[in-house]
Design an enzyme around this catalytic site. Structure first.
Site, short mmCIF file in Angstrom:
data_model
loop_
_atom_site.label_atom_id
_atom_site.label_comp_id
_atom_site.label_asym_id
_atom_site.label_seq_id
_atom_site.Cartn_x
_atom_site.Cartn_y
_atom_site.Cartn_z
N LEU A 48 3.33 2.98 -2.54
CA LEU A 48 3.61 4.34 -3.00
C LEU A 48 4.93 4.32 -3.76
CD1 LEU A 48 2.73 6.66 0.04
CD2 LEU A 48 1.63 6.67 -2.21
N ASP A 49 4.98 4.99 -4.91
CA ASP A 49 6.22 5.08 -5.67
C ASP A 49 7.28 5.80 -4.84
OD1 ASP A 49 5.08 3.84 -7.86
OD2 ASP A 49 4.51 5.73 -8.83
N PRO A 50 8.57 5.55 -5.14
CA PRO A 50 9.63 6.22 -4.37
C PRO A 50 9.52 7.74 -4.34
CG PRO A 50 10.56 4.42 -5.66
CD PRO A 50 9.11 4.53 -6.06
#
Length: 315
Positions: A48-50
């Site tokens: 998951l992206d930040p």
């Protein structure tokens, strides 16, 4: 609800379902899980992206062998797409691309046009992933090449968007914001859907919010999922292992199950094949012993089983 029993003998093994907060990378969550559990053997299935939140599946100990089967599961996301401006990264982290859409162009994004383009992005589609992605190009991550100033165009891939449901539309002079729930196959880029929706409507578009709510049969809004704060707190009290879902309970949610007796368990632990299993042909099949432990994942054909992956029961 998944069974909890993180350690067997000296082995810590199981699955953690974590609700990742915004601002952390997936590796940050893995690092905190390692500290909480006192083991280096922690991995995740599906980055998951930040800026994204939601369900991150972590494997611990021998249960990391299950992650291979979790990566390919279908996913569900809730998202907000901002129509009116494209960006270099297809999300709010990037720089604006070109001019913002004029008010007249945004006004032309009627409910009917929006619904038609959403429909075109539903089903089996050929999608070009965002260039700012983890896909490797000649051995280097695409996002590393982009950040180094290279121009990267990735090949399209076939993905399935099984549901693209618009749940709210907010209209303003500078943008049209679209909330949606999306069910899709593994490997689908929601940022790319936002980009392609904006392109199709001739106004540009990018993602402003993303939350993963489901991975296969595992959902973020169930008691099985824990917050990162709860994991850290359990680590401080020495009880983090109790938060793990057992490998057997995870496997039972994913695969057909065959019960094996003690003799068959010993044979499997020695790498032997089994004959005469009363189960339909399938692969993988979870072999569970009389104590409720996952012994192995099997490939079964005509009652004969061979081991795909074994799971040690002690140190």
């Amino acid at each position: 609800m998944l069974g909890r029993a993180g350690s067997v003998g000296a082995v810590i093994s199981g699955l953690l379902l974590v609700d990742k907060p915004a601002g952390l990378t997936s590796h940050d969550v893995v690092a905190r899980a390692r500290r909480a559990l006192g083991t280096r053997k922690v991995g995740h299935a599906g980055t998951l992206d930040p800026a994204a939140t939601g369900l991150l599946t972590l494997g611990v100990g021998p249960a990391t062998r299950l992650l291979t089967y979790l990566v390919g599961l279908d996913k569900q996301y809730t998202t907000t797409i901002r129509l009116g401006q494209a960006t270099t990264t297809d999300d709010a982290e990037g720089e604006p691309l070109g001019e913002a859409a004029p008010t007249a162009a945004l006004a032309a994004v009627t409910d009917e046009r929006l619904a038609a383009e959403v429909t075109r992005l539903t089903g089996e589609i050929d999608q070009i992933p965002s260039s700012v992605s983890a896909i490797k190009v000649d051995g280097r991550r695409s996002y590393d090449r982009v950040r180094a100033g290279e121009e990267v165009t990735l090949a399209s891939r076939r993905v399935t968007v099984s549901a693209f449901a618009v749940t709210a539309v907010r209209r303003g002079p500078d943008a049209v914001e679209v909330d949606a729930t999306i069910d899709c196959s593994s490997g689908t880029y929601i940022r790319a859907l936002a980009r392609d929706l904006g392109t199709a409507l001739a106004v540009g578009g990018h993602l402003t919010a993303l939350r993963r709510t489901r991975v296969g049969p595992f959902a973020v809004d169930t008691p099985d999922t824990i917050t990162l704060d709860a994991l850290v707190s359990a680590g401080e009290s020495g009880s983090a292992a109790s938060l793990l879902a057992t490998p057997a309970h995870v496997a039972e949610r994913l695969f057909p199950v065959v019960a094996v007796d003690d003799a068959q368990t010993r044979d499997l632990s020695h790498g032997k094949k089994l004959d005469g299993l009363d189960i339909a042909d399938a692969s993988p099949v979870a072999a569970v012993d009389p104590q409720g432990r996952l012994v192995a994942l099997l490939s079964v054909e005509r009652g004969r089983a061979r081991i795909l992956t074994g799971f040690p029961q002690d140190s």
